[in-house]
Design a protein around this motif. Structure first.
Motif, PDB file in Angstrom:
ATOM      1  N   ALA A 128      13.808  28.806  -7.365  1.00  0.00           N
ATOM      2  CA  ALA A 128      13.585  29.954  -8.255  1.00  0.00           C
ATOM      3  C   ALA A 128      14.248  29.759  -9.618  1.00  0.00           C
ATOM      4  CB  ALA A 128      14.125  31.209  -7.587  1.00  0.00           C
ATOM      5  N   GLU A 145      13.514  17.209  -8.271  1.00  0.00           N
ATOM      6  CA  GLU A 145      13.604  17.891  -6.974  1.00  0.00           C
ATOM      7  C   GLU A 145      13.780  16.848  -5.870  1.00  0.00           C
ATOM      8  OE1 GLU A 145      13.703  21.051  -5.578  1.00  0.00           O
ATOM      9  OE2 GLU A 145      13.772  19.864  -3.742  1.00  0.00           O
ATOM     10  N   GLY A 165       9.577  24.613  -5.068  1.00  0.00           N
ATOM     11  CA  GLY A 165       9.554  25.953  -4.475  1.00  0.00           C
ATOM     12  C   GLY A 165      10.900  26.393  -3.933  1.00  0.00           C
ATOM     13  N   ASN A 180      24.947  23.806  -2.882  1.00  0.00           N
ATOM     14  CA  ASN A 180      24.507  22.405  -2.796  1.00  0.00           C
ATOM     15  C   ASN A 180      25.050  21.619  -3.990  1.00  0.00           C
ATOM     16  OD1 ASN A 180      22.989  22.930  -0.479  1.00  0.00           O
ATOM     17  ND2 ASN A 180      21.158  23.437  -1.653  1.00  0.00           N
ATOM     18  N   THR A 217      16.612  35.604  -4.936  1.00  0.00           N
ATOM     19  CA  THR A 217      15.627  34.926  -5.780  1.00  0.00           C
ATOM     20  C   THR A 217      15.552  35.578  -7.158  1.00  0.00           C
ATOM     21  OG1 THR A 217      14.382  34.167  -3.900  1.00  0.00           O
ATOM     22  CG2 THR A 217      13.156  34.416  -5.953  1.00  0.00           C
TER      23      THR A 217
HETATM   24  C1  LIG Z   1      16.289  33.311   5.505  1.00  0.00           C
HETATM   25  C2  LIG Z   1      16.456  33.700   4.072  1.00  0.00           C
HETATM   26  C3  LIG Z   1      15.810  34.818   3.594  1.00  0.00           C
HETATM   27  C4  LIG Z   1      15.944  35.183   2.258  1.00  0.00           C
HETATM   28  N1  LIG Z   1      15.305  36.291   1.822  1.00  0.00           N
HETATM   29  C5  LIG Z   1      15.424  36.663   0.538  1.00  0.00           C
HETATM   30  C6  LIG Z   1      14.736  37.803   0.058  1.00  0.00           C
HETATM   31  O1  LIG Z   1      14.019  38.464   0.791  1.00  0.00           O
HETATM   32  N2  LIG Z   1      14.876  38.134  -1.249  1.00  0.00           N
HETATM   33  C7  LIG Z   1      15.668  37.408  -2.094  1.00  0.00           C
HETATM   34  O2  LIG Z   1      15.766  37.750  -3.266  1.00  0.00           O
HETATM   35  N3  LIG Z   1      16.343  36.326  -1.652  1.00  0.00           N
HETATM   36  C8  LIG Z   1      16.228  35.940  -0.366  1.00  0.00           C
HETATM   37  N4  LIG Z   1      16.880  34.817   0.066  1.00  0.00           N
HETATM   38  C9  LIG Z   1      17.730  34.073  -0.884  1.00  0.00           C
HETATM   39  C10 LIG Z   1      16.876  33.157  -1.774  1.00  0.00           C
HETATM   40  O3  LIG Z   1      16.135  32.277  -0.965  1.00  0.00           O
HETATM   41  C11 LIG Z   1      17.785  32.368  -2.706  1.00  0.00           C
HETATM   42  O4  LIG Z   1      18.645  33.255  -3.376  1.00  0.00           O
HETATM   43  C12 LIG Z   1      16.970  31.601  -3.728  1.00  0.00           C
HETATM   44  O5  LIG Z   1      16.153  30.657  -3.094  1.00  0.00           O
HETATM   45  C13 LIG Z   1      17.899  30.897  -4.715  1.00  0.00           C
HETATM   46  O6  LIG Z   1      17.160  30.150  -5.630  1.00  0.00           O
HETATM   47  P1  LIG Z   1      17.773  28.819  -6.233  1.00  0.00           P
HETATM   48  O7  LIG Z   1      16.808  28.344  -7.244  1.00  0.00           O
HETATM   49  O8  LIG Z   1      19.163  29.041  -6.640  1.00  0.00           O
HETATM   50  O9  LIG Z   1      17.853  27.829  -4.994  1.00  0.00           O
HETATM   51  P2  LIG Z   1      16.657  27.218  -4.126  1.00  0.00           P
HETATM   52  O10 LIG Z   1      15.483  28.105  -4.121  1.00  0.00           O
HETATM   53  O11 LIG Z   1      17.227  26.838  -2.822  1.00  0.00           O
HETATM   54  O12 LIG Z   1      16.267  25.911  -4.922  1.00  0.00           O
HETATM   55  C14 LIG Z   1      17.135  24.827  -5.022  1.00  0.00           C
HETATM   56  C15 LIG Z   1      16.305  23.580  -5.080  1.00  0.00           C
HETATM   57  O13 LIG Z   1      17.145  22.487  -5.398  1.00  0.00           O
HETATM   58  C16 LIG Z   1      16.809  21.387  -4.568  1.00  0.00           C
HETATM   59  N5  LIG Z   1      17.974  20.516  -4.475  1.00  0.00           N
HETATM   60  C17 LIG Z   1      19.101  20.708  -3.765  1.00  0.00           C
HETATM   61  N6  LIG Z   1      19.962  19.690  -3.955  1.00  0.00           N
HETATM   62  C18 LIG Z   1      19.343  18.841  -4.803  1.00  0.00           C
HETATM   63  C19 LIG Z   1      19.707  17.597  -5.381  1.00  0.00           C
HETATM   64  N7  LIG Z   1      20.877  17.030  -5.116  1.00  0.00           N
HETATM   65  N8  LIG Z   1      18.849  17.001  -6.206  1.00  0.00           N
HETATM   66  C20 LIG Z   1      17.626  17.553  -6.492  1.00  0.00           C
HETATM   67  N9  LIG Z   1      17.236  18.720  -5.971  1.00  0.00           N
HETATM   68  C21 LIG Z   1      18.079  19.360  -5.151  1.00  0.00           C
HETATM   69  C22 LIG Z   1      16.423  22.025  -3.253  1.00  0.00           C
HETATM   70  O14 LIG Z   1      15.639  21.155  -2.468  1.00  0.00           O
HETATM   71  C23 LIG Z   1      15.657  23.238  -3.739  1.00  0.00           C
HETATM   72  O15 LIG Z   1      14.289  22.957  -3.939  1.00  0.00           O
HETATM   73  C24 LIG Z   1      16.756  34.416   1.389  1.00  0.00           C
HETATM   74  C25 LIG Z   1      17.399  33.281   1.858  1.00  0.00           C
HETATM   75  C26 LIG Z   1      17.256  32.913   3.186  1.00  0.00           C
HETATM   76  C27 LIG Z   1      17.950  31.693   3.667  1.00  0.00           C
END
Ligand SMILES: Cc1cc2nc3c(=O)[nH]c(=O)nc-3n(C[C@H](O)[C@H](O)[C@H](O)COP(=O)(O)OP(=O)(O)OC[C@H]3O[C@@H](n4cnc5c(N)ncnc54)[C@H](O)[C@@H]3O)c2cc1C
Length: 485
Positions: free
Chosen positions: A15, A35, A41, A274, A318
């Protein structure tokens, strides 16, 4: 001036990273998105929000079918669930959304997507797939993973996390969930509805620890009525693999030892950032157990390296990740100093009924020493709730001593969507009187928002003082009917 391969490089295609990549590339910055998984995603799409909400819907439909007689329909004998079918539906929903988060779409916007495991070699460069790539500005958006605390025996016992739970090849007959936070609560209800015998264990005294006790207890009561068993206030002593089942030995609130067994063990004990393997130590980006440290402009200690989303260890949603991504675009691309503010950050836990919140709840207000008055309205008094057969819960509105709203919590049907009106009211500084006077369509759940605001005014309008004033001016004769005692 140094010549970099890219204007901006983003690590992590979830996100936060996707928001930055879309914003930066559309504004003309030469953008790289890296990624580590095979698809973009992030957790939300593949292992979080999307699969969980899709699963929750399947569980709700199954639950409704089993209780058709509550709606004046013939009682039904519903066959058992085939979890493969549910997983297939989850994959198909993800597949549709995946197109929006595809490499092609981002290429169309102008961003280059690379897959691999990047590592910073210096503060402007990463090593990726055998090459060195440089960027003027970097964004760390690598998200979070399920935290796996050092519980005795857990390293020798098979368990699942949010990465596996949506893709099981069959419905577990029984499941122990470690953790009664939002993920534990949502999954406990969904699996119990599908037919799994679910037990939840948590150290805390209430489920959903950030929420007000009365609302958390009401959710717990609903889950218990649907068959979920809870052991709160309990310490997990040891976990072991019995071969055919997993055993969790706990000490309960009453200090007695209990051995729980189940086919499946779900660990939902919080999240860890992470950060491993990125080489952050090498480039002086500060981080701790919770995540990468950033200021209000999402900048790390290295001012050209930003971080956004779960990896920063703040609000793990998200929409928070997307919001922080927007802050990064303002600061890193527009070079406009924009700061994040979380005063009106909403969230929702999607149990049934769901529990949504914006601003301060009673717990937060008390902790901050802020005095407040509480206004409530029950869903039981909402005509549409009754028609829907979903009349559990209420709305709470907290006003400060100057009668300004400081928070709203909704426990009830469609709570997350109902909160949207408050998102507009609070961010737009709309007067409560405007909300109370605004015409809402009947019969809708949304009328509860107008009603709770109206409750505040009706106490003033329908007071003895106003009645006496009107009587004096217009010579009103008073009551025409009085109920017998
Ligand atoms: C079961 C569950 C239900 C949830 N339900 C909700 C909900 O209903 N509403 C809501 O708002 N939030 C919800 N969340 C929380 C939400 O999923 C996260 O807050 C959101 O995905 C965070 O976005 P982000 O971009 O920080 O991380 P992510 O979406 O996890 O994206 C991080 C990306 O970085 C990549 N990555 C990691 N390490 C590396 C690396 N070393 N090199 C390259 N790429 C890497 C990963 O593969 C991933 O694609 C839920 C979470 C879980 C686990």
């Amino acid at each position: 001036m140094a010549d970099f391969d890219y204007d901006i490089g983003i690590i992590g295609g979830g996100a936060a990273g996707l928001t930055v990549a879309a914003g930066a590339s559309r504004l003309g910055a030469k953008t790289l998105l890296v990624e580590k998984e095979k698809e973009l995603g992030g957790d939300c799409l593949h292992f979080g929000c999307v699969p969980s909400k899709t699963l929750i819907k399947s569980a709700k439909v199954y639950h409704l079918l089993k209780h058709a007689d509550r709606y004046g329909l013939p009682a039904m004998q519903v066959p058992p669930v085939d979890f493969n079918q549910i997983s297939a539906r989850i994959r198909s929903v993800i597949g549709v959304i995946q197109k929006h988060d595809s490499e092609e779409r981002f290429c169309g916007l102008g961003a280059k997507v690379e897959f691999g495991n990047p590592e910073f070699s210096d503060e402007h460069s990463i090593r990726l797939n055998g090459s060195t790539v440089s960027a003027k500005t970097w964004v760390i958006a690598t998200g979070s993973s399920a935290a796996v605390p050092p519980i005795n025996g857990l390293d020798r016992t098979p368990f699942i996390t949010n990465r596996e739970i949506f893709y099981l090849d069959r419905l577990p007959a029984s499941m122990i969930i470690l953790g009664a936070g939002p993920i534990g609560a949502e999954m406990s209800q969904a699996f119990a509805r599908l037919g799994t015998q679910v037990t939840v264990v948590d150290l805390g005294q209430q489920i959903l620890p950030k929420e007000d006790r009365d609302f958390a207890d009401a959710v717990q009561k609903t889950l218990e009525a649907e068959g979920v068993r809870f052991h709160l206030n309990s310490t997990i002593e040891e976990v072991s693999d019995l071969g055919h089942a997993r055993e969790v030995r706990i000490h309960t609130a009453e200090r007695t030892e209990v051995r729980l067994t189940a086919e499946t063990l779900l660990v939902a004990l919080g999240r860890k950032a992470n950060v491993e393997g990125l080489g952050l130590d090498r480039i002086g980006v500060e981080f701790d157990r919770r995540g990468v440290k950033v200021d209000a402009r999402q900048r790390t200690r290295r001012k050209h390296i930003f971080a956004a989303g779960d990896v920063t260890g703040g609000f793990q949603f998200t929409h928070a990740a997307g919001y922080q991504g927007g802050i990064v675009v303002s600061n890193a691309v527009f070079h406009l100093p924009r700061r994040a503010s979380y005063t009106w950050l909403p969230w929702c836990t999607y149990t049934d009924p769901p529990l949504a919140s914006i601003g301060m709840n009673e717990k937060a207000a008390k902790a901050a020493g802020i005095g407040y008055d509480l206004w409530t309205e029950d869903f039981h008094g909402n005509d549409r709730s009754l028609a829907e057969g979903e009349d559990t819960g209420k709305i709470k509105m907290l006003l400060d001593k100057k009668e300004k709203p400081i928070g709203v919590q909704i426990l009830g049907p469609q709570a997350g969507d109902l909160l949207a009106e408050w998102v507009a009211v609070l961010n737009g500084k709309v007067k409560l009187a405007t909300l109370a006077a605004a015409i809402h369509p009947y019969p809708t759940l949304g009328e509860i928002n107008k009603r709770v605001a109206g409750n505040f005014f009706s106490e003033k309008i329908f007071s003895d003082r106003v009645r006496k004033g009107l009587k004096f001016i217009f010579q009103f004769k008073g009551r025409a009917c009085t109920l017998a005692e």
